[in-house]
Enzyme design. Sequence first.
Site, PDB file in Angstrom:
ATOM      1  N   TYR A   1     -25.710   3.866  39.488  1.00 56.65           N
ATOM      2  CA  TYR A   1     -26.571   4.161  38.329  1.00 56.65           C
ATOM      3  C   TYR A   1     -27.496   5.337  38.659  1.00 56.65           C
ATOM      4  O   TYR A   1     -27.165   6.159  39.499  1.00 56.65           O
ATOM      5  CB  TYR A   1     -27.333   2.903  37.882  1.00 56.65           C
ATOM      6  CG  TYR A   1     -26.397   1.729  37.674  1.00 56.65           C
ATOM      7  CD1 TYR A   1     -25.424   1.780  36.681  1.00 56.65           C
ATOM      8  CD2 TYR A   1     -26.446   0.597  38.467  1.00 56.65           C
ATOM      9  CE1 TYR A   1     -24.540   0.723  36.483  1.00 56.65           C
ATOM     10  CE2 TYR A   1     -25.567  -0.474  38.270  1.00 56.65           C
ATOM     11  CZ  TYR A   1     -24.627  -0.396  37.280  1.00 56.65           C
ATOM     12  OH  TYR A   1     -23.751  -1.423  37.089  1.00 56.65           O
TER      13      TYR A   1
ATOM     14  N   LYS B   1     -14.539   0.429  37.243  1.00 59.59           N
ATOM     15  CA  LYS B   1     -14.435   1.857  36.891  1.00 59.59           C
ATOM     16  C   LYS B   1     -13.847   2.698  38.021  1.00 59.59           C
ATOM     17  O   LYS B   1     -13.244   3.739  37.778  1.00 59.59           O
ATOM     18  CB  LYS B   1     -15.823   2.384  36.482  1.00 59.59           C
ATOM     19  CG  LYS B   1     -16.351   1.689  35.230  1.00 59.59           C
ATOM     20  CD  LYS B   1     -17.814   2.016  34.924  1.00 59.59           C
ATOM     21  CE  LYS B   1     -18.284   1.246  33.692  1.00 59.59           C
ATOM     22  NZ  LYS B   1     -19.716   1.439  33.407  1.00 59.59           N
TER      23      LYS B   1
ATOM     24  N   TYR C   1     -11.568  -2.023  27.563  1.00 59.98           N
ATOM     25  CA  TYR C   1     -12.715  -1.790  28.453  1.00 59.98           C
ATOM     26  C   TYR C   1     -13.446  -3.105  28.762  1.00 59.98           C
ATOM     27  O   TYR C   1     -13.770  -3.400  29.920  1.00 59.98           O
ATOM     28  CB  TYR C   1     -13.652  -0.774  27.801  1.00 59.98           C
ATOM     29  CG  TYR C   1     -14.974  -0.619  28.521  1.00 59.98           C
ATOM     30  CD1 TYR C   1     -15.085   0.177  29.654  1.00 59.98           C
ATOM     31  CD2 TYR C   1     -16.111  -1.292  28.077  1.00 59.98           C
ATOM     32  CE1 TYR C   1     -16.292   0.306  30.323  1.00 59.98           C
ATOM     33  CE2 TYR C   1     -17.322  -1.174  28.739  1.00 59.98           C
ATOM     34  CZ  TYR C   1     -17.413  -0.380  29.862  1.00 59.98           C
ATOM     35  OH  TYR C   1     -18.609  -0.264  30.529  1.00 59.98           O
TER      36      TYR C   1
ATOM     37  N   VAL D   1     -23.109  -4.685  37.010  1.00 65.13           N
ATOM     38  CA  VAL D   1     -24.212  -5.548  36.587  1.00 65.13           C
ATOM     39  C   VAL D   1     -23.951  -7.033  36.865  1.00 65.13           C
ATOM     40  O   VAL D   1     -24.837  -7.855  36.686  1.00 65.13           O
ATOM     41  CB  VAL D   1     -24.601  -5.347  35.091  1.00 65.13           C
ATOM     42  CG1 VAL D   1     -25.198  -3.973  34.853  1.00 65.13           C
ATOM     43  CG2 VAL D   1     -23.430  -5.621  34.179  1.00 65.13           C
TER      44      VAL D   1
ATOM     45  N   SER E   1     -18.802  -3.032  36.342  1.00 63.40           N
ATOM     46  CA  SER E   1     -18.568  -1.591  36.519  1.00 63.40           C
ATOM     47  C   SER E   1     -17.811  -1.220  37.783  1.00 63.40           C
ATOM     48  O   SER E   1     -17.406  -0.069  37.923  1.00 63.40           O
ATOM     49  CB  SER E   1     -19.897  -0.845  36.512  1.00 63.40           C
ATOM     50  OG  SER E   1     -20.246  -0.565  35.191  1.00 63.40           O
TER      51      SER E   1
HETATM   52  N1  GLU Z   1     -19.431  -4.084  30.943  1.00 63.50           N
HETATM   53  C1  GLU Z   1     -20.725  -3.564  31.228  1.00 63.50           C
HETATM   54  C2  GLU Z   1     -21.182  -2.666  30.106  1.00 63.50           C
HETATM   55  O1  GLU Z   1     -20.370  -2.002  29.525  1.00 63.50           O
HETATM   56  C3  GLU Z   1     -20.657  -2.812  32.520  1.00 63.50           C
HETATM   57  C4  GLU Z   1     -21.981  -2.358  32.952  1.00 63.50           C
HETATM   58  C5  GLU Z   1     -22.102  -2.196  34.428  1.00 63.50           C
HETATM   59  O2  GLU Z   1     -21.656  -3.015  35.221  1.00 63.50           O
HETATM   60  O3  GLU Z   1     -22.685  -1.174  34.781  1.00 63.50           O
HETATM   61  O4  GLU Z   1     -22.344  -2.601  29.784  1.00 63.50           O
END
Ligand code: GLU
Length: 303
Positions: free
Chosen positions: A239, A66, A188, A257, A63
Amino acid sequence: MDLTLLLDKIILDVEDKGARGTVADYIPALARVDPSHFGMAIAELDGTVHGVGDWQHPFSIQSMSKVFTLALVLAQADGADVWRRVGREPSGDPFNSLVQLEHEDGIPRNPFINAGALVVTDELARYGDAADELLTFLRTESGDPGLTVDAEVAASEAEHADRNRALAYFMAAYGNIRHPVPEVLDQYVRQCSIAMSCGDLARSALFLARHGIRNDGSRFIGQSEAKRINAVMLTCGTYDAAGQFAYRVGLPAKSGVGGGILAIVPGRCAVCVWSPGLDKRGNSVAGATALARFTTMTGWSIF
Ligand code: GLU
């Protein structure tokens, strides 16, 4: 301040604490990562990088991607239009939750939960393959032309992407995913599966510490855009523990994650820490401890 000495102290403190959390297992390839890794890097505004532990060891950025895809969208002439499709409020729900979307007509709360990031990827896909655009940017900023997608992680993630698929189709029903869902998902998944080290990540994120200026001195995004990305990182980047994280660390940050956390000290440096063991909310246990020690020892929080 001697940053190398500082990092040496932080790694000792983290080792003293012992607690490491558990690795993410909903993406099987991530479950195989050794939880005892710990690395941390600080990139100064002039590009000098200091590191400790496994700071040169590549891991799955997940993530943290992002932050960069949002910046790549906002760098476009009409980039701010993305805010019509995604909000800027903390969600208070897990990162992959579906519940809010129905109440809020397919508009995700923020760009850092999965639904919001899928919208950002869909927006970036207007200009080319989002994962390729991201890789090009990261290779240039990190100075590492060898950066690439970890094919094993990408395959594993694609195989276990039913929740993200559901989010994307649901938003497509509201007209908020515009490209075919399989294409958006593929881009993604590959953007999340890029492997990078703490050193490369800290260097690549320096534009956020420099109010929008890239490593070659050119402007990437406006000063206001950099402020806004940092603000959304502070409120939504870790989060549904962003309040606790701001309380403990006091910096804009984005976790993934894979166990990485990227933090920005505006006007000073970018910091990346990696330790794969996560707490219940999905944030790296040792990573959060290290960043809390970092701001306590330096006084470099934004507050
Ligand atoms: N690729 C992971 C998902 O889509 C990213 C989640 C994360 O790192 O928060 O669940």
